[in-house]
Design a protein around this motif. Structure first.
Motif, PDB file in Angstrom:
ATOM      1  N   ILE A 269      69.091  -0.129   6.183  1.00  0.00           N
ATOM      2  CA  ILE A 269      69.367   1.065   5.384  1.00  0.00           C
ATOM      3  C   ILE A 269      69.364   0.689   3.898  1.00  0.00           C
ATOM      4  O   ILE A 269      69.863  -0.374   3.517  1.00  0.00           O
ATOM      5  N   THR A 270      68.840   1.563   3.105  1.00  0.00           N
ATOM      6  CA  THR A 270      68.857   1.369   1.659  1.00  0.00           C
ATOM      7  C   THR A 270      69.744   2.431   1.019  1.00  0.00           C
ATOM      8  O   THR A 270      69.524   3.632   1.199  1.00  0.00           O
ATOM      9  N   LEU A 271      70.771   1.943   0.318  1.00  0.00           N
ATOM     10  CA  LEU A 271      71.674   2.839  -0.393  1.00  0.00           C
ATOM     11  C   LEU A 271      71.112   3.100  -1.790  1.00  0.00           C
ATOM     12  O   LEU A 271      71.075   2.214  -2.634  1.00  0.00           O
TER      13      LEU A 271
ATOM     14  N   SER B  57      70.090   9.964  11.025  1.00  0.00           N
ATOM     15  CA  SER B  57      70.255   9.878   9.572  1.00  0.00           C
ATOM     16  C   SER B  57      71.634   9.336   9.214  1.00  0.00           C
ATOM     17  O   SER B  57      72.528   9.246  10.074  1.00  0.00           O
ATOM     18  N   ILE B  58      71.793   9.037   7.941  1.00  0.00           N
ATOM     19  CA  ILE B  58      73.071   8.642   7.379  1.00  0.00           C
ATOM     20  C   ILE B  58      73.216   9.295   6.012  1.00  0.00           C
ATOM     21  O   ILE B  58      72.231   9.468   5.280  1.00  0.00           O
ATOM     22  N   LYS B  59      74.425   9.670   5.713  1.00  0.00           N
ATOM     23  CA  LYS B  59      74.689  10.293   4.421  1.00  0.00           C
ATOM     24  C   LYS B  59      75.838   9.560   3.748  1.00  0.00           C
ATOM     25  O   LYS B  59      76.918   9.406   4.338  1.00  0.00           O
ATOM     26  N   PHE B  60      75.602   9.100   2.521  1.00  0.00           N
ATOM     27  CA  PHE B  60      76.639   8.432   1.739  1.00  0.00           C
ATOM     28  C   PHE B  60      77.321   9.483   0.871  1.00  0.00           C
ATOM     29  O   PHE B  60      76.721  10.063  -0.036  1.00  0.00           O
TER      30      PHE B  60
ATOM     31  N   THR C 245      73.932   0.683  -9.818  1.00  0.00           N
ATOM     32  CA  THR C 245      72.808   1.230 -10.593  1.00  0.00           C
ATOM     33  C   THR C 245      71.475   1.002  -9.909  1.00  0.00           C
ATOM     34  O   THR C 245      70.490   1.684 -10.224  1.00  0.00           O
ATOM     35  N   LEU C 246      71.419   0.074  -8.955  1.00  0.00           N
ATOM     36  CA  LEU C 246      70.180  -0.243  -8.247  1.00  0.00           C
ATOM     37  C   LEU C 246      70.355   0.010  -6.753  1.00  0.00           C
ATOM     38  O   LEU C 246      71.477   0.011  -6.239  1.00  0.00           O
TER      39      LEU C 246
ATOM     40  N   PRO D 171      71.699   4.998  -5.156  1.00  0.00           N
ATOM     41  CA  PRO D 171      72.736   5.727  -5.890  1.00  0.00           C
ATOM     42  C   PRO D 171      72.300   7.129  -6.317  1.00  0.00           C
ATOM     43  O   PRO D 171      73.154   8.003  -6.504  1.00  0.00           O
ATOM     44  N   LYS D 172      70.995   7.367  -6.434  1.00  0.00           N
ATOM     45  CA  LYS D 172      70.511   8.682  -6.867  1.00  0.00           C
ATOM     46  C   LYS D 172      70.520   9.711  -5.736  1.00  0.00           C
ATOM     47  O   LYS D 172      70.306  10.887  -5.992  1.00  0.00           O
ATOM     48  N   LYS D 173      70.740   9.233  -4.468  1.00  0.00           N
ATOM     49  CA  LYS D 173      70.699  10.153  -3.323  1.00  0.00           C
ATOM     50  C   LYS D 173      72.061  10.272  -2.643  1.00  0.00           C
ATOM     51  O   LYS D 173      72.147  10.566  -1.462  1.00  0.00           O
ATOM     52  N   LEU D 174      73.138  10.093  -3.405  1.00  0.00           N
ATOM     53  CA  LEU D 174      74.462  10.259  -2.829  1.00  0.00           C
ATOM     54  C   LEU D 174      74.654  11.718  -2.413  1.00  0.00           C
ATOM     55  O   LEU D 174      74.326  12.643  -3.147  1.00  0.00           O
ATOM     56  N   GLY D 175      75.193  11.905  -1.232  1.00  0.00           N
ATOM     57  CA  GLY D 175      75.405  13.250  -0.707  1.00  0.00           C
ATOM     58  C   GLY D 175      74.208  13.827   0.006  1.00  0.00           C
ATOM     59  O   GLY D 175      74.290  14.956   0.510  1.00  0.00           O
ATOM     60  N   ALA D 176      73.101  13.088   0.070  1.00  0.00           N
ATOM     61  CA  ALA D 176      71.897  13.579   0.743  1.00  0.00           C
ATOM     62  C   ALA D 176      71.682  12.795   2.042  1.00  0.00           C
ATOM     63  O   ALA D 176      72.117  11.644   2.194  1.00  0.00           O
ATOM     64  N   LEU D 177      71.017  13.444   2.991  1.00  0.00           N
ATOM     65  CA  LEU D 177      70.712  12.768   4.261  1.00  0.00           C
ATOM     66  C   LEU D 177      69.591  11.767   4.062  1.00  0.00           C
ATOM     67  O   LEU D 177      68.558  12.078   3.469  1.00  0.00           O
TER      68      LEU D 177
END
Length: 294
Positions: free
Chosen positions: A274-276, A139-142, A240-241, A278-284
């Motif tokens: 990988i897709t970044l 996994s990766i977490k931003f 935003t996207l 923005p709504k899942k920042l801080g999540a694995l």
């Protein structure tokens, strides 16, 4: 010609024997053999002759006695010297032959040792080839992503991105009788062929038939985006996207099968899409089905 009769011969012999002018008979000479002090037998001569013996006769007897003594000494001493020389030559010959034998044995031992060692190393090398390490990107977490206006080192104005993320993966050593030293090239996250974050994995040693979970921080600070940053900028400083990113690095493993004599090296190139969001920042973000291993 007149021939004498037996009576005449007898008469003549009697007359001769009764002649008053006959010279007295000489006493016979004889030898006396006596042992010497050193165990060797030497010959000495003793002469008994008449008082009127001539000096020439005495010197001849003395010379004869000396020559006999020399001959006896040579016969008693020289054979032992000859035997000693033979024994010494035989000893040297045996020693020389023994030296050759020891050299042959030592050379055979060295050659045999290297042959057996090479065969053993070859067997270990062949047995360890299919035991490649297994790597699975988890996994990766931003943690933080910011896009803001700025300028590069030359003063050109452009959008700049700052990112903090953490990548996790598992590493498994499948070797049954050897450990591995693990290293990797820098882990790079890129956007539109621009590397916006990178991280360095700390080298480690993985023992046989074991695994571990590895975490690597992938970060970038104020990386210029130039024309590619227009779609990422916003008034809030956050994309935003969803942003498509690519992760690339090479995992390197070195197995010391037999110390530093027999080694195996395994290289695995890992690429992840990988897709970044923005709504899942801080999540694995799971990457189990997003990576390829070459």
């Amino acid at each position: 010609m007149h021939t004498k009769t037996d009576s005449e011969v007898t008469t003549t012999s009697v007359a001769t024997s009764t002649s008053p002018t006959r010279s007295p008979p000489r006493r016979p000479l004889y030898y006396v053999q006596s042992p010497s002090h050193d165990g060797e037998k030497t010959v000495t001569t003793s002469f008994h002759s008449t008082p009127v013996a001539s000096p020439h006769h005495s010197s001849s007897s003395t010379h004869f006695s000396a020559s006999k003594k020399d001959q006896q000494h040579q016969h008693s001493v020289n054979p032992w010297k000859h035997i000693d020389v033979i024994e010494e030559e035989g000893f040297l010959e045996k020693e020389r032959n023994g030296g050759y034998s020891r050299r042959c044995y030592f050379l055979a031992f060295v050659v045999g040792f290297f042959v057996l060692f090479s065969l053993f190393s070859l067997i270990l090398w062949g047995a360890s080839r299919p035991m490649k390490p297994k790597i699975v990107i988890k996994s990766i977490k931003f943690d933080h992503v910011t896009v803001q206006a700025g300028s590069d080192s030359t003063g050109v104005a452009t959008d700049m991105i700052t990112m903090n993320s953490t990548l996790k993966f598992t590493y498994r050593n499948t070797g049954t009788f050897f450990g591995v030293h693990v290293s990797a090239t820098p882990l790079e996250l890129s956007y539109s062929d621009i590397v916006i974050a990178s991280g360095n994995m700390k080298e480690f040693h993985q023992s046989r038939r074991s695994h571990r979970l590895v975490s690597v921080a992938v970060m970038g600070s104020k990386v210029p985006l130039y024309g590619s940053g227009a779609s990422l900028s916003s008034t809030t400083g956050m994309p935003t996207l969803p942003v498509p990113l690519n992760l690339n690095f090479v995992m390197r493993s070195r197995a010391n099968v037999l110390g530093n004599l027999v080694k195996h090296k395994y290289y695995k190139r890992i690429q992840c899409s990988i897709t970044l969001d923005p709504k899942k920042l801080g999540a694995l973000v799971s990457l189990k089905n997003s990576c390829t291993y070459d």
